[in-house]
Design a protein around this motif. Structure first.
Motif, PDB file in Angstrom:
ATOM      1  N   LYS A  67      45.750  28.270  47.216  1.00 55.29           N
ATOM      2  CA  LYS A  67      46.403  28.772  48.704  1.00 55.29           C
ATOM      3  C   LYS A  67      47.792  28.191  48.985  1.00 55.29           C
ATOM      4  O   LYS A  67      48.418  28.926  49.910  1.00 55.29           O
ATOM      5  CB  LYS A  67      45.228  28.303  49.909  1.00 55.29           C
ATOM      6  N   ARG A  93      47.129  44.394  39.787  1.00 56.92           N
ATOM      7  CA  ARG A  93      46.520  44.488  40.841  1.00 56.92           C
ATOM      8  C   ARG A  93      45.468  45.840  40.511  1.00 56.92           C
ATOM      9  O   ARG A  93      44.432  45.551  41.288  1.00 56.92           O
ATOM     10  CB  ARG A  93      47.131  44.088  42.052  1.00 56.92           C
ATOM     11  N   GLU A 123      39.050  42.956  43.491  1.00 53.09           N
ATOM     12  CA  GLU A 123      39.640  42.155  44.981  1.00 53.09           C
ATOM     13  C   GLU A 123      39.353  40.727  44.593  1.00 53.09           C
ATOM     14  O   GLU A 123      39.896  39.708  44.628  1.00 53.09           O
ATOM     15  CB  GLU A 123      38.638  42.570  45.986  1.00 53.09           C
ATOM     16  N   ASN A 124      38.297  40.099  43.930  1.00 51.18           N
ATOM     17  CA  ASN A 124      38.042  38.926  43.412  1.00 51.18           C
ATOM     18  C   ASN A 124      39.097  38.388  42.585  1.00 51.18           C
ATOM     19  O   ASN A 124      39.648  37.177  43.027  1.00 51.18           O
ATOM     20  CB  ASN A 124      36.686  38.711  42.821  1.00 51.18           C
ATOM     21  N   HIS A 125      39.512  39.008  41.723  1.00 50.34           N
ATOM     22  CA  HIS A 125      40.684  38.697  40.547  1.00 50.34           C
ATOM     23  C   HIS A 125      41.863  38.470  41.622  1.00 50.34           C
ATOM     24  O   HIS A 125      42.651  37.466  41.559  1.00 50.34           O
ATOM     25  CB  HIS A 125      40.817  39.865  39.739  1.00 50.34           C
ATOM     26  N   ASN A 126      42.183  39.547  42.529  1.00 54.51           N
ATOM     27  CA  ASN A 126      43.466  39.401  43.105  1.00 54.51           C
ATOM     28  C   ASN A 126      43.512  38.300  44.077  1.00 54.51           C
ATOM     29  O   ASN A 126      44.583  37.758  44.348  1.00 54.51           O
ATOM     30  CB  ASN A 126      43.799  40.695  43.841  1.00 54.51           C
ATOM     31  N   ARG A 127      42.312  38.106  44.766  1.00 65.63           N
ATOM     32  CA  ARG A 127      42.440  37.026  45.673  1.00 65.63           C
ATOM     33  C   ARG A 127      42.542  35.608  45.310  1.00 65.63           C
ATOM     34  O   ARG A 127      42.939  34.793  45.944  1.00 65.63           O
ATOM     35  CB  ARG A 127      41.059  37.209  46.872  1.00 65.63           C
ATOM     36  N   ASN A 128      41.936  35.390  44.215  1.00 70.41           N
ATOM     37  CA  ASN A 128      41.854  33.885  43.789  1.00 70.41           C
ATOM     38  C   ASN A 128      42.691  33.723  42.486  1.00 70.41           C
ATOM     39  O   ASN A 128      42.899  32.652  42.244  1.00 70.41           O
ATOM     40  CB  ASN A 128      40.355  33.644  43.432  1.00 70.41           C
ATOM     41  N   HIS A 133      48.886  35.114  42.527  1.00 65.35           N
ATOM     42  CA  HIS A 133      50.013  34.454  43.154  1.00 65.35           C
ATOM     43  C   HIS A 133      51.378  35.012  43.064  1.00 65.35           C
ATOM     44  O   HIS A 133      51.626  36.007  42.577  1.00 65.35           O
ATOM     45  CB  HIS A 133      49.923  32.914  43.009  1.00 65.35           C
TER      46      HIS A 133
END
Length: 643
Positions: A432, A553, A558-563, A566
């Motif tokens: 984050k 992407r 979405e899980n891949h792109n969120r976690n 970067h």
């Protein structure tokens, strides 16, 4: 935590330790039913030691190795209840009995960060106050009882140097701590008097007038433990019976009849705590004592010597703590290192790396050995070996070293147990904030879905092996520093499940036999869906080699792109070029259920790691890529799994 609360937790931990020893002593005492009672009497020494001394030395001969007590030790002290339990976010005890632990831990109140008061601290405070109140009351009652006895004895008249008679008592006993005196009732009769004095003088010679009050003080500290009250009663009986035998040994068999008659004529039943302070000739259990006197036979010399040696070994076993690696001796550790080294030389001769033994743990009659042979090429895998008691490798399970997370988590289900193991890193990447932070891991807590919770101390350079009596799924794994601050949990990592692979002459493996269908299929042998997914993986890494994260992407969930994605990397990798892509069938060894909507590919890559990544400069350049089929029928990359 206050001094009183710390002291209370020390006492409770000592009481639990003493309870285990007491159960062992009671069992051996049953085996010694026909042996001279002096041996049973001596066996209570370890119980007393455990009640007053919180620490001990480590030995492979410890009694606790036999019962496989998996409690933590801290500086030689058993810690069934953590000293900082009142400050823990999720308080946990570990008594060594799984059912008790689950029941108690489920009832312990977790800390509520937003609350002004920690309920666990309140509980500890209340219990510690109740404990100290009980101690004070028992001490006051004992002192008053002793003072009453002394007042009764003020009118006693001297018969000999340290023998007094008085009409205020009904039986003879020894009283006093520095210069103990023998008190007998008046008109006792010359025949009885000789036996009584011999009995009481035996107490004085053996210092029983100090031992019994000291044991009673220990009992006062542990007044909340009913098993210790029973132990005190049994010890008192053994003390009297062994004293009776001492008299028989001095006077001979001809005195049995007269001595037994004196016991019977002077036996009284006293009431209250007066019964536990002085040493008395006639107490309760007279029938048992007379029977023991009549049956007493002096043991043969060789029998006595054998018994002495056996009791000495038992005392050492009860007093000693288990070695930190269970029953693993230094020679055993060296043999385990040798057998693992030989395995690598035969099974992986091209690997010229450095052998590292992270952790060794006793497991049944064999051992679990967490090890790695580091090639120095960036790729690094740990392996958990199952080694027999004859130091031959039976099976192995894959592991993985942590990449971006600060710890790895792997699990093997074996014989109704979960073996959880892994390694640590000293840094953790915070996705984050995109920063690298230092972590210090001193304990790990594993929470299973059936309520089983295990917490153990760990060492950053040794990894961990934890064996739990459950095969339930792991709900969470948390790692803490030495002041109880959470460093990371499974939200930052993955828990991979493996199976033990049988090792037989480096040629046959259980997993290979079971997973013949898991051989790598050629693209032509793939189904249409598998080929569609393979194409997605190729396009994904085709974009990855150009660091085209936008295109990646579109090929990912979405899980891949969120976690994982970067601004300047994907999970710490700046770019990666796929060298080999293989379809994995039946990926259950990764903890992934076979499904029509999930496919796994094993990918080895050339890659560049960003310097701020926790994996820099060491890298893991092969991993499993998990794809999920969406509702639109398209396959997308969802996550990576290492192993």
């Amino acid at each position: 935590m206050s001094l009183l609360q710390d002291l209370f937790i020390y006492i409770v931990n000592m009481s639990i330790t003493a309870s285990y020893v007491a159960i062992g002593v009671i069992f051996i005492r049953l085996l010694l039913k026909k042996a001279p009672k002096i041996f049973s009497y001596i066996l209570w020494v370890p119980v007393l030691f455990r009640l007053v001394c919180p620490f001990s030395f480590n030995s492979v001969f410890s009694f606790f190795n036999l019962i496989n007590l998996d409690a933590k030790q801290k500086s030689g002290i058993f810690e069934f209840i953590p000293q900082n339990i009142g400050l823990m976010r999720t308080p946990v005890i570990q008594s060594g009995v799984g059912s008790i632990d689950r029941a108690v831990n489920a009832s312990l109140p977790p800390a509520t960060p937003a609350a002004s008061v920690n309920f666990m601290q309140i509980w500890v405070t209340v219990f510690s106050l109740i404990w100290i109140f009980g101690v004070i009351m028992l001490l006051i009652y004992s002192i008053i009882s002793y003072a009453k006895i002394k007042r009764k004895l003020q009118t006693a008249t001297r018969m000999e140097v340290n023998v007094f008679e008085t009409d205020a008592i009904g039986t003879a006993f020894v009283c006093g701590f520095i210069r103990p005196k023998i008190y007998v009732p008046v008109n006792i009769g010359d025949a009885n008097l000789s036996y009584i004095l011999e009995h009481e003088r035996a107490h004085i010679r053996r210092k029983d007038y100090l031992t019994k009050p000291f044991a009673f003080l220990a009992l006062i500290l542990h007044w909340f433990n009913p098993l210790m009250w029973m132990c005190f009663a049994l010890m008192s009986r053994d003390m009297e019976m062994s004293c009776d035998e001492s008299v028989m040994h001095r006077l001979g068999d001809s005195a049995k009849s007269g001595y037994s008659g004196s016991l019977l004529s002077l036996s009284v039943k006293r009431k209250g705590l007066l019964a536990v302070n002085p040493l008395a000739f006639g107490e309760s259990h007279v029938k048992v004592r007379i029977k023991n006197v009549l049956n007493y036979k002096k043991p043969a010399f060789w029998v006595a010597m054998t018994m002495v040696m056996a009791i000495c070994l038992a005392v050492i076993a009860f007093v000693a703590n288990p070695s930190k690696e269970g029953t693993i001796s230094g020679e055993g550790k060296r043999r385990l290192e040798d057998v693992v080294d030989e395995y690598y030389l035969e099974a992986d001769p091209a690997n010229k790396g450095t052998l590292r033994i992270y952790n060794i743990k006793k497991y049944g009659s064999g051992y679990l050995v967490l090890t790695e042979k580091y090639r120095g090429e960036g790729e690094s895998f740990s392996v958990l070996f199952l080694v027999n008691h004859d130091f031959s490798i039976v099976a192995k399970a894959q592991g993985n070293l942590p990449i971006s997370p600060c710890f790895s988590a792997n699990v093997v289900k074996d014989q109704d147990k979960s073996i959880v193991y892994g390694n640590f890193k000293s840094k953790k990447w915070e996705p984050k904030t995109d920063t690298l932070v230092n972590v210090q891991i001193d304990s790990i807590k594993i929470i299973f879905e059936d309520g089983t919770i295990i917490k153990e101390e760990v060492s950053m350079d040794k990894g961990y092996i934890i064996v739990a009596d459950t095969i339930a799924k792991i709900k969470n794994i948390e790692v803490y520093n030495n002041i109880g601050e959470l460093q990371s949990d499974l939200n930052d990592s993955f828990c991979s499940e493996y199976g033990f692979i049988k090792v037989e002459n480096e040629t046959v493996s259980r997993q290979e036999e079971e997973n013949d269908s898991n051989t790598i299929p050629m693209p032509g042998a793939m189904t249409d869906e598998e080929q569609k997914a393979l194409q997605v993986v190729k396009e994904y890494f085709g974009a990855f080699v150009e660091a085209d994260y936008d295109k990646m992407r579109t090929l990912a969930t979405e899980n891949h792109n969120r976690n994982l994605v970067h601004d300047g990397d994907v999970w710490g990798m700046k770019w990666a070029k796929a060298k080999q892509i293989e379809l994995i069938r039946e990926p259950r060894f990764l903890g992934i259920e076979d499904s029509e909507s999930v496919l796994v590919f094993y990918v080895s890559v050339d890659m560049e790691t960003v310097k701020r990544s926790a994996q820099y400069p060491a890298t893991q350049n092969s991993f499993y890529v998990v794809l999920i089929k969406g509702d639109d029928g398209n396959w997308r990359v969802d996550r990576y799994a290492t192993g």
